[in-house]
Design a protein around this motif. Structure first.
Motif, short mmCIF file in Angstrom:
data_model
loop_
_atom_site.label_atom_id
_atom_site.label_comp_id
_atom_site.label_asym_id
_atom_site.label_seq_id
_atom_site.Cartn_x
_atom_site.Cartn_y
_atom_site.Cartn_z
N TRP A 1 0.83 -1.21 0.00
CA TRP A 1 0.00 0.00 0.00
C TRP A 1 0.86 1.26 0.00
N LEU A 2 2.01 1.18 0.68
CA LEU A 2 2.92 2.32 0.71
C LEU A 2 3.44 2.61 -0.70
N THR A 3 3.70 1.54 -1.46
CA THR A 3 4.16 1.70 -2.85
C THR A 3 3.08 2.39 -3.68
N GLN B 1 8.51 -2.68 17.01
CA GLN B 1 9.32 -1.45 16.94
C GLN B 1 9.73 -1.17 15.49
N ASN B 2 10.21 -2.22 14.80
CA ASN B 2 10.66 -2.06 13.42
C ASN B 2 9.52 -1.65 12.50
N LEU B 3 8.36 -2.28 12.70
CA LEU B 3 7.19 -1.95 11.86
C LEU B 3 6.78 -0.49 12.08
N LEU B 4 6.75 -0.06 13.34
CA LEU B 4 6.34 1.31 13.65
C LEU B 4 7.33 2.32 13.06
N TRP B 5 8.64 2.02 13.20
CA TRP B 5 9.64 2.95 12.67
C TRP B 5 9.55 3.01 11.15
N ALA B 6 9.51 1.83 10.52
CA ALA B 6 9.57 1.76 9.05
C ALA B 6 8.35 2.41 8.40
N THR B 7 7.20 2.39 9.07
CA THR B 7 6.02 3.03 8.48
C THR B 7 5.90 4.47 8.98
N GLY B 8 6.23 4.67 10.27
CA GLY B 8 6.03 5.98 10.90
C GLY B 8 6.84 7.10 10.27
N VAL C 1 11.54 7.97 -4.04
CA VAL C 1 12.72 7.41 -3.36
C VAL C 1 12.49 7.32 -1.85
N ILE C 2 12.03 8.40 -1.27
CA ILE C 2 11.93 8.44 0.20
C ILE C 2 10.84 7.49 0.73
N ALA C 3 9.83 7.27 -0.10
CA ALA C 3 8.74 6.39 0.34
C ALA C 3 9.07 4.92 0.13
N CYS C 4 10.22 4.67 -0.48
CA CYS C 4 10.62 3.30 -0.79
C CYS C 4 10.56 2.44 0.48
N PRO C 5 9.69 1.43 0.51
CA PRO C 5 9.47 0.69 1.78
C PRO C 5 10.55 -0.35 2.05
N HIS C 6 11.80 0.09 1.88
CA HIS C 6 12.90 -0.83 2.04
C HIS C 6 13.05 -1.29 3.46
N ALA C 7 13.00 -0.33 4.39
CA ALA C 7 13.12 -0.66 5.81
C ALA C 7 12.00 -1.62 6.21
N LEU C 8 10.86 -1.42 5.59
CA LEU C 8 9.68 -2.24 5.89
C LEU C 8 9.89 -3.68 5.42
N ALA D 1 2.87 5.97 -2.62
CA ALA D 1 4.02 6.73 -3.12
C ALA D 1 3.85 7.08 -4.59
N ILE D 2 3.37 6.10 -5.38
CA ILE D 2 3.18 6.37 -6.82
C ILE D 2 2.07 7.42 -6.99
N GLY D 3 1.01 7.27 -6.18
CA GLY D 3 -0.11 8.23 -6.24
C GLY D 3 0.34 9.63 -5.84
N VAL D 4 1.04 9.73 -4.69
CA VAL D 4 1.51 11.03 -4.18
C VAL D 4 2.55 11.62 -5.14
N GLY D 5 3.42 10.75 -5.67
CA GLY D 5 4.45 11.19 -6.62
C GLY D 5 3.83 11.81 -7.86
N THR D 6 2.80 11.15 -8.39
CA THR D 6 2.10 11.65 -9.59
C THR D 6 1.41 12.98 -9.28
N LEU D 7 0.71 13.02 -8.11
CA LEU D 7 0.00 14.24 -7.70
C LEU D 7 1.00 15.39 -7.51
N THR D 8 2.14 15.08 -6.86
CA THR D 8 3.20 16.08 -6.63
C THR D 8 3.68 16.65 -7.97
N PHE D 9 3.91 15.75 -8.93
CA PHE D 9 4.38 16.16 -10.26
C PHE D 9 3.37 17.11 -10.92
N VAL D 10 2.08 16.75 -10.88
CA VAL D 10 1.02 17.56 -11.53
C VAL D 10 0.91 18.93 -10.87
N ILE D 11 0.89 18.94 -9.51
CA ILE D 11 0.74 20.22 -8.79
C ILE D 11 1.94 21.14 -9.05
#
Length: 676
Positions: A285-287, A620-627, A319-326, A290-300
């Motif tokens: 869902w984060l992906t 802890q890891n889940l909270l940090w990686a999403t938070g 890049v920043i939303a990349c759920p790698h830590a997750l 991110a794609i949705g927010v990225g597209t909206l950011t680009f348009v605005i």
């Protein structure tokens, strides 16, 4: 080493994809830390000229880059090399993801491809500003992040490789008293091998000649050497001490204890966790967000600023939303927890049940062989007219010739008290009653108290009260008699393990109610329960009724059951957490969730502590990686731009990698949790 790891990763990848599931670090199937390390350093070298020729850098550091024919093409050409050399691994990962379920590789690939294509288009004539330096540093930071991640996953997974290295490759086989060196894989059951002092034992077997002490720390976590003599079992991977041993092979190859442990560790490390499934869903869902927010950011931003600025913001969001830590949050905790469990002689068979350990409120122990030693010991000696040592000396002299388990208990007690034994003559066993014979020329009988009445001899009151006391506790009693009267009574009972008292204390400290289940009589159960300070016990429970009892305990609160795993299978399966204890060399216990190799009940408390610590690290890891995304994504989209704060794609990549490192370090701190 690398090869082993990559095949392990491949194994995990195939396992998860066969279930049609997405698992973060499986996207590294076939990759190794070495590969990412090499690509990172080569990419870093290629990045330096790009930074040198970049107009921003020339302006910031106030210098003029050297000019030569074609110098304007240095950055584009190096960026093409960088994209296909350093960035292609992410594009391939995204391609794999798109065929199953999109995730972090898709975001990275999307970010670097947008930056690459746009910059190239600008070089070929499109109005705007290329961002080659952002593209190059973004690829560098992503490679660095993946290198750190893979190295930490591999470091945690090395428990398996250490186990594999425990087996020597050559064994000394004895054929007609002649020694020949053969490959361990050639050994067959029933063959005889020689193990010299200081050598590692290559297979499981039984000692047929010799005596030595053997270090089995890899199996039990106990560093004290275990003495071995004829008839004792030895296991592959243990280290022989000071004596040479001739061993008859019992189990080879996949059947050895070590191979079974390796299989259990591997299954646990690659098993799915319900929190992993949750992390994957959040990552998915984060992906999409991110794609949705990225597209909206680009348009605005395209409507407010120029194309370069809009693309820059969109790439930073991706890049920043990349759920790698997750993707790493749970697998790293799992591999660390598994490695730590194996080191402590705790084998995790069912990952999900292990995570449920934190909920356990009641724990039921099977008594015999778990809380007690499963063999009789002398609890008390009541004497009349002679000392305790004299009584032991006479009884042990006769009982040393008997096969009965209670007789052995008296002999062991005499040894423990350092009593000098005389030799017995005219020894005779009387079926169902006891034994008789002469010690020091005088006749004695040792046997059941019922025999006293039949012989019609004197039964002094002081000894009689001892009999009543022992019978009230449910202890077995043996009487020592001469021709005229009863000289002594020995009260025997199944000994409570020293470590059982400590285990109960630790579990009660954790707020867990301890219940004892036994097939023994009420009096025996009451005595053991009082010794262990237990307020709940169930006596006279048939093996078939154990599962039923566990089911009723479960209805009130989450319950665990601890048994020896042989006749306790139904109860182990019924419990929320089934723990088989004292498995020793028979580790393949299919009914338990956890297998504790040693006969130590304290390991139960350790296992629950580790289960709770594992759960909290996952959360802890889940909270940090999403938070962190809650703050990072809006900043990347440029909400703080009016305040003069802007994140570049490279800084975004740095933050993303930093969150991955934090999650990795947090998972590693699990190893510092004190289990003792």
């Amino acid at each position: 080493m690398e090869h082993q790891h990559s095949s392990h990763q491949d194994h995990e990848h195939h396992t998860s994809s066969s279930h049609g599931e997405h698992q973060g670090h499986d996207k590294h199937a076939g990759h190794s830390p070495e590969m990412f390390k090499q690509r990172f350093f080569v990419s870093l070298l290629l990045t330096l000229p790009i930074l040198y020729f970049d107009p921003h850098f020339q302006e910031w550091f106030n210098y003029q880059a050297i000019q030569f024919p074609g110098s304007s093409w240095v950055s584009p050409i190096l960026s093409i090399v960088l994209y296909f050399y350093g960035g292609w691994v992410f594009v391939q990962g995204a391609w794999r993801e798109l065929r199953s379920r999109i995730g972090m590789m898709t975001l990275v690939a999307l970010a670097i491809t947008v930056a690459f294509v746009y910059s190239l288009a600008v070089t070929l004539g499109l109005p705007g500003m290329p961002f080659y330096w952002e593209l190059a540093t973004l690829i560098d930071v992503m490679l660095l992040g993946h290198w750190i991640e893979m190295a930490s996953v591999q470091g945690a997974s090395q428990a398996l490789e250490h186990l594999a290295q425990l087996v020597p490759s050559v064994a000394h086989r004895l054929v007609d008293e002649r020694l020949e060196n053969v490959s361990v894989s050639e050994l067959q059951a029933e063959e005889i091998i020689l193990i010299r002092p200081g050598e590692q034992i290559p297979i499981d077997g039984v000692v047929i000649e010799g005596a030595s002490s053997v270090n089995e720390a890899f199996l039990t976590g106990e560093s004290r050497p275990v003495s071995k003599q004829e008839g004792d079992e030895v296991v592959a991977g243990a280290v022989n001490g000071e004596g040479a041993l001739k061993v008859q092979v019992t189990r080879t190859g996949e059947k050895t204890t070590l191979s079974q442990i390796m299989r259990l560790v591997q299954e646990a490390q690659s098993s799915r966790s319900r929190y992993q499934v949750l992390a994957d869903q959040v990552a998915y869902w984060l992906t999409l967000i991110a794609i949705g927010v990225g597209t909206l950011t680009f348009v605005i931003w395209l409507s407010l600023q120029d194309l370069t600025f809009a693309i820059n913001r969109a790439v930073t969001v991706l890049v920043i939303a990349c759920p790698h830590a997750l993707g790493l949050a749970i697998p790293l905790v799992i591999v660390n927890a598994t490695a730590m469990s194996a080191k402590n002689g705790i084998l995790v068979r069912n990952r999900e049940a292990f995570e449920r350990a934190r909920d356990i409120k009641t724990i039921a122990f099977d008594k015999t062989g778990t809380l007690t030693e499963g063999r009789f010991g002398v609890q008390a000696v009541y004497v009349e007219g002679l000392s305790k040592k004299e009584a032991l000396a006479i009884a042990a002299a006769l009982e040393s010739l008997s096969e009965h388990p209670l007789a052995q208990a008296i002999v062991e007690e005499a040894e423990r008290e350092h009593v000098q034994l005389s030799s017995a003559t005219d020894f005779k066993a009387i079926a169902g009653k006891g034994v008789e014979g002469k010690v020091g020329g005088k006749s004695y009988c040792v046997g059941r108290p019922e025999w006293i009445g039949e012989l019609g001899i004197e039964f002094p009151l002081s000894v009689q009260s001892g009999l009543e006391e022992s019978e009230a506790k449910g202890e077995s009693v043996i009487a020592l008699m001469d021709e005229t009267r009863v000289l002594a009574l020995f009260a025997l009972a199944d000994r409570v393990r020293e470590s059982a008292r400590e285990a109960v204390r630790q579990l009660q400290q954790q707020g867990i109610q301890v219940v004892m289940i036994t097939g023994d009589a009420e009096a025996v159960a009451q005595t053991v329960a009082a010794d262990l300070h237990l307020d709940r016990y169930h006596a006279r429970i048939l093996p078939s009724e154990k599962a039923q009892l566990v089911r009723s305990l479960k209805t009130k609160a989450p319950a665990a059951f601890v048994g020896d795993g042989i006749n306790d299978a139904p109860a182990l399966l019924e419990a929320d957490l089934g723990i088989a204890i004292g498995a020793g060399t028979n580790v393949a216990i299919e009914s338990a969730d956890l297998v504790l190799i040693e006969d130590d009940p304290v390991d139960v408390a350790r296992a629950l502590k580790l289960g709770k610590a594992t759960y909290s690290k996952m959360i802890q890891n889940l909270l940090w990686a999403t938070g962190y995304n809650v703050i990072a994504i809006p900043l990347a989209a440029g909400v703080a731009y009016p305040l003069g704060f802007l994140l570049s794609p490279a800084v975004g990549a740095l933050f993303m990698s930093l969150s991955t490192v934090i999650v990795s370090i947090n998972a590693m701190t699990l190893r510092r949790v004190p289990l003792a």
